[in-house]
Design an enzyme around this catalytic site. Structure first.
Site, PDB file in Angstrom:
ATOM      1  N   TYR A  71       0.832  -1.207   0.000  1.00 17.24           N
ATOM      2  CA  TYR A  71       0.000   0.000   0.000  1.00 17.24           C
ATOM      3  C   TYR A  71       0.870   1.261   0.000  1.00 17.24           C
ATOM      4  O   TYR A  71       0.585   2.227  -0.719  1.00 17.24           O
ATOM      5  CB  TYR A  71      -0.905  -0.042   1.228  1.00 17.24           C
ATOM      6  CG  TYR A  71      -1.917   1.056   1.334  1.00 17.24           C
ATOM      7  CD1 TYR A  71      -2.995   1.144   0.449  1.00 17.24           C
ATOM      8  CD2 TYR A  71      -1.830   2.008   2.360  1.00 17.24           C
ATOM      9  CE1 TYR A  71      -3.950   2.149   0.577  1.00 17.24           C
ATOM     10  CE2 TYR A  71      -2.780   3.004   2.492  1.00 17.24           C
ATOM     11  CZ  TYR A  71      -3.829   3.068   1.603  1.00 17.24           C
ATOM     12  OH  TYR A  71      -4.777   4.067   1.718  1.00 17.24           O
TER      13      TYR A  71
ATOM     14  N   LYS B 127       0.788   4.104  -2.925  1.00 20.91           N
ATOM     15  CA  LYS B 127       0.393   5.485  -2.643  1.00 20.91           C
ATOM     16  C   LYS B 127       1.544   6.468  -2.869  1.00 20.91           C
ATOM     17  O   LYS B 127       1.326   7.590  -3.348  1.00 20.91           O
ATOM     18  CB  LYS B 127      -0.144   5.601  -1.218  1.00 20.91           C
ATOM     19  CG  LYS B 127      -1.484   4.904  -1.005  1.00 20.91           C
ATOM     20  CD  LYS B 127      -2.547   5.416  -1.966  1.00 20.91           C
ATOM     21  CE  LYS B 127      -3.936   4.907  -1.635  1.00 20.91           C
ATOM     22  NZ  LYS B 127      -4.958   5.368  -2.605  1.00 20.91           N
TER      23      LYS B 127
END
Length: 311
Positions: free
Chosen positions: A155, A159
């Site tokens: 993640y 991001k």
């Protein structure tokens, strides 16, 4: 309504933050293409927007592939005649510490968040450029992508990668009047509901009550609706001069994040060899090393989660 006549795609908008974004865009006059992997959830989102007086259609498909990106843009044009705004919100989580994270865990998150953003933006920008549309690209980041977070290698990579792409796109799209920005929401979601630190805030929202002041003001943590206004603003003509930016929103707080800059700079004639670094690094940089992760303040006693009873 500042977005009257505009058309938006919001990926991952069947529920949660994405639905809040879609509803606010519709409230400001835009027609919206809802996207979700669950047909019933997508249909309910369309019905909700229509009951609010807005216009919406749905595309049921997982983002990631070029084919789905193309389908989303084609649906916007076929149903509403144009496309002006893209919000890339779709995402999944597969949280595990590094040694427990599988290739599949990594690839799934990267495919939806990072590749899904890339393919959808590429398709939307092609449409904007071909049709002379001063479009708006709004991607969704995370504090994890800015600072890191335990158990979120996949993640965090996705991001952080999104922010890097946005800074590049801002340069590439400027000439044709298209803006690209990243929004970092800090809000109650299905994900934060599982974190004990946020328990009292999420429970308050679920009861329809205002969140405690500590969360909204001290922590900058709020509801999905607290972020939706920023999405609509960045989608508007009023934000034509805002591009390449990373903007956080949560509770009563709005934040403009800096781009990475050197925290300290030193020079050594002839360059920095191993022995030079051994003798000098600590004295030059030891007190300037940068923190990682988020350091949350201690919760006031009345906002601490209830202890789990021992069985």
């Amino acid at each position: 309504m500042s977005l009257e006549g505009k058309v938006a795609i919001v990926t991952g908008s069947g529920r949660g933050l994405g639905l809040a974004y879609a509803r606010e865009l519709a409230n400001q006059g835009a027609a919206v293409v809802i996207n979700d992997v669950d047909a019933a959830v997508a249909a309910d989102a369309v019905t909700l927007i229509e009951s609010d007086g807005g216009r919406a259609v749905s595309v049921v498909a997982p983002v990631g592939s070029s084919e789905v990106a193309k389908h989303l843009v084609e649906t916007a044009v076929a149903k509403f005649g144009r496309l002006d705004i893209l919000v890339t919100n779709a995402g999944i989580l597969r949280d595990k510490s590094l040694l427990k994270m599988t290739d599949e865990d990594f690839d799934l998150v990267i495919n939806v968040h990072l590749k899904g953003t890339f393919t959808c933006v590429r398709e939307a920008f092609a449409h904007f450029k071909e049709n002379n549309v001063a479009g708006r690209i709004i991607t969704i980041g995370s504090p994890t992508g800015q600072r890191g977070n335990f158990g979120q290698t996949n993640y965090a990579a996705a991001k952080a990668g999104i922010v890097g792409m946005v800074r590049t796109w801002a340069l590439e799209m400027k000439k044709v009047g298209v803006t690209a920005n990243t929004v970092i929401p800090v809000a109650a979601t299905a994900m934060t509901k599982t974190v004990p630190y946020f328990q009292k805030a999420v429970e308050a929202e679920e009861r329809g009550e205002a969140m405690p002041t500590f969360f909204r003001k001290d922590l900058g943590f709020g509801t999905a609706d607290d972020v939706a206004g920023l999405i609509a603003f960045l989608a508007s003509d009023d934000a034509a001069g805002v591009t390449g930016q990373v903007i956080g929103a949560g509770g009563d707080r709005l934040q403009l994040w800096t781009h990475p800059e050197a925290a300290a700079t030193e020079y050594h004639e002839g360059g920095w060899g191993y022995e030079d670094l051994i003798s000098s690094f600590e004295s030059l940089f030891g007190d300037k090393l940068q923190p990682v992760g988020e350091d949350f303040p201690e919760l006031p006693a009345e906002l601490r989660p209830e202890p789990v009873p021992v069985k």
